[in-house]
Design a protein around this motif. Structure first.
Motif, mmCIF file in Angstrom:
data_model
loop_
_atom_site.group_PDB
_atom_site.id
_atom_site.type_symbol
_atom_site.label_atom_id
_atom_site.label_comp_id
_atom_site.label_asym_id
_atom_site.label_seq_id
_atom_site.Cartn_x
_atom_site.Cartn_y
_atom_site.Cartn_z
ATOM 1 N N ILE A 114 0.836 -1.204 0.000
ATOM 2 C CA ILE A 114 0.000 0.000 0.000
ATOM 3 C C ILE A 114 0.871 1.254 0.000
ATOM 4 O O ILE A 114 0.616 2.200 -0.740
ATOM 5 N N TYR A 117 2.006 1.729 -3.415
ATOM 6 C CA TYR A 117 0.971 2.369 -4.247
ATOM 7 C C TYR A 117 0.940 3.863 -3.972
ATOM 8 O O TYR A 117 0.836 4.672 -4.874
ATOM 9 N N ASP A 118 1.014 4.227 -2.711
ATOM 10 C CA ASP A 118 0.958 5.640 -2.359
ATOM 11 C C ASP A 118 2.151 6.383 -2.950
ATOM 12 O O ASP A 118 2.002 7.462 -3.505
ATOM 13 N N LYS A 120 3.781 5.527 -5.550
ATOM 14 C CA LYS A 120 3.599 5.577 -7.002
ATOM 15 C C LYS A 120 2.563 6.639 -7.363
ATOM 16 O O LYS A 120 2.715 7.392 -8.309
ATOM 17 N N LEU A 121 1.527 6.684 -6.566
ATOM 18 C CA LEU A 121 0.451 7.633 -6.855
ATOM 19 C C LEU A 121 0.922 9.074 -6.739
ATOM 20 O O LEU A 121 0.560 9.914 -7.544
ATOM 21 N N GLU A 127 8.436 5.418 -10.868
ATOM 22 C CA GLU A 127 7.356 4.728 -11.587
ATOM 23 C C GLU A 127 7.712 3.274 -11.859
ATOM 24 O O GLU A 127 6.857 2.418 -11.941
ATOM 25 N N ILE B 82 -5.105 1.565 -10.552
ATOM 26 C CA ILE B 82 -4.264 1.586 -9.354
ATOM 27 C C ILE B 82 -5.012 2.123 -8.123
ATOM 28 O O ILE B 82 -4.950 1.501 -7.052
ATOM 29 N N ARG B 86 -5.539 -0.071 -4.802
ATOM 30 C CA ARG B 86 -5.108 0.407 -3.492
ATOM 31 C C ARG B 86 -6.270 0.346 -2.506
ATOM 32 O O ARG B 86 -6.104 -0.082 -1.362
ATOM 33 N N LEU B 89 -6.931 -3.221 -1.438
ATOM 34 C CA LEU B 89 -5.944 -3.695 -0.460
ATOM 35 C C LEU B 89 -6.102 -2.982 0.881
ATOM 36 O O LEU B 89 -5.888 -3.587 1.936
ATOM 37 N N ALA B 90 -6.509 -1.727 0.823
ATOM 38 C CA ALA B 90 -6.699 -0.987 2.083
ATOM 39 C C ALA B 90 -7.832 -1.611 2.895
ATOM 40 O O ALA B 90 -7.767 -1.656 4.128
ATOM 41 N N GLN B 93 -6.496 -4.697 4.426
ATOM 42 C CA GLN B 93 -5.638 -4.262 5.528
ATOM 43 C C GLN B 93 -6.471 -3.972 6.776
ATOM 44 O O GLN B 93 -6.174 -4.440 7.875
#
Lengths: 139, 139
Positions: A114, A117-118, A120-121, A127, B82, B86, B89-90, B93
Motif C-alpha cells: 500500500i 501504491y501511495d 507511485k500515486l 514509476e 491503481i 489500493r 488492499l486498504a 488491511q
DNA sequence: ACTTGACTTAGAGGGCACTATAAGGCTTAT
DNA sequence: ATAAGCCTTATAGTGCCCTCTAAGTCAAGT
C-alpha cells in the motif's frame, strides 16, 4: 435473587448472539448444557451466559469445536484434569500466538504494498521500481 | 541468463508449497497465469514464483479468493485501476487489523484463564475464586 | 382461541478452499 | 521402451462450522 432468571432459547440466543440452531448444535456437541423445566423446555441461566461468553472467547482464539469438546469433557471429569485442561489451553494459546504473528508478518507485506501504491500515486517513488525491489528496502 | 529457467508444474509446486491441484485451481480462478511451451505443457518462471509469493502473503492476511480475483482483474486492466487496487488492499488491511485485534483480545482472556489455572495449581490464588471474579481484576 | 415460540430427530444444504478422481492421451527422462 | 509426469474436462468429495427444513406436537402469553 435476580440471578435465578431463566432464559428460554430464543431470548438466550439474542443475549449471546448465537442462533437457536447454533445453540442446539453446540448442545449436541456437548459444549453447552442447558437445563430443562417440567415440560422439557430448555432454559439457560446467568451461569450459562458466562460460560458461553468464555466459549466464544476461546473460539475467537481459533480453538476448534473438537478441542472445545475435549475441554468440556475434561471439565466434567473433575479437578484431577486441571493440568490436562491447562495443557490444552496452553496449546491453543501457542497456536493463537503463532497465528497472530503470521498474520502480522503478512500484513507487513500488505502495508508495504500500500505504501508502494501511495508512493507511485504521488510520484515519490520511481514509476518503474518494482515491488520486489521496494520490499528489499525492509529486509 | 539464470532467471529464464522454466519450471514445470511439479517442480513449481515444490518451490511454492502448493499442490498441483491447487495451482491448477488458482489458474482456473485466474489468479495464476502460467505460460505454455510448444507442446502445451505449463511452465512457470521466476516472476511467477514472486507473484505466488505475494499472493500467499495476501492470502495470509485473510484475503479471500474472490477478492484476489478482483485484484487480479484490476491489475489486468492497467494502471488506471491503481486507485481501485489500493482501495481494495486498504480494505483487506483494515479487515486484517481488526481480525488481529479481535484475536488478541480473545487471547487475553485465554491468557488470564491460564494464569488462573497456574494460580490455582500453585495455590497462590484462592481455591474457590471463580474465573469471573478473577477476570474482574483486569477490567 | 390463537399466535408465537418451544420441542423432537434426522438429514439436507451452504460457503469456502481446496483435494481428489476418472479416463484417456501426450511428453520427457532414463 | 518404459515409467513418470504432464495434459484435458468435468465432477465429486473433504473438513469445518454451521444453517435450515421437515413434520408433527406441545406450551405459554395476550
Amino acid at each position: 435473587m435476580v440471578n435465578v432468571k431463566k432464559y428460554k432459547i430464543g431470548e438466550f440466543s439474542q443475549l449471546v448472539g448465537l442462533s437457536t440452531f447454533t445453540l442446539r448444535y453446540y448442545e449436541n456437541e456437548g459444549i453447552i448444557k442447558p437445563h430443562r423445566d417440567q415440560s422439557g423446555m430448555r432454559y439457560y441461566t446467568m451461569a450459562d451466559i458466562k460460560w458461553v461468553g468464555f466459549v466464544l472467547h476461546l473460539k475467537g482464539t481459533g480453538m476448534k469445536i473438537t478441542a472445545l469438546k475435549e475441554y468440556v469433557a475434561l471439565r466434567a471429569a473433575g479437578d484431577a484434569t486441571i493440568p490436562a485442561r491447562r495443557a490444552l489451553l496452553a496449546q491453543v494459546q501457542k497456536d493463537c500466538e503463532a497465528e497472530i504473528a503470521e498474520r502480522q508478518a503478512n500484513l507487513q507485506v500488505l502495508n508495504h504494498k500500500i505504501d508502494w501504491y501511495d508512493g507511485k500515486l504521488d510520484a515519490s517513488i520511481s514509476e518503474t521500481e518494482s515491488f520486489e525491489t521496494y520490499l528489499k528496502r525492509f529486509e
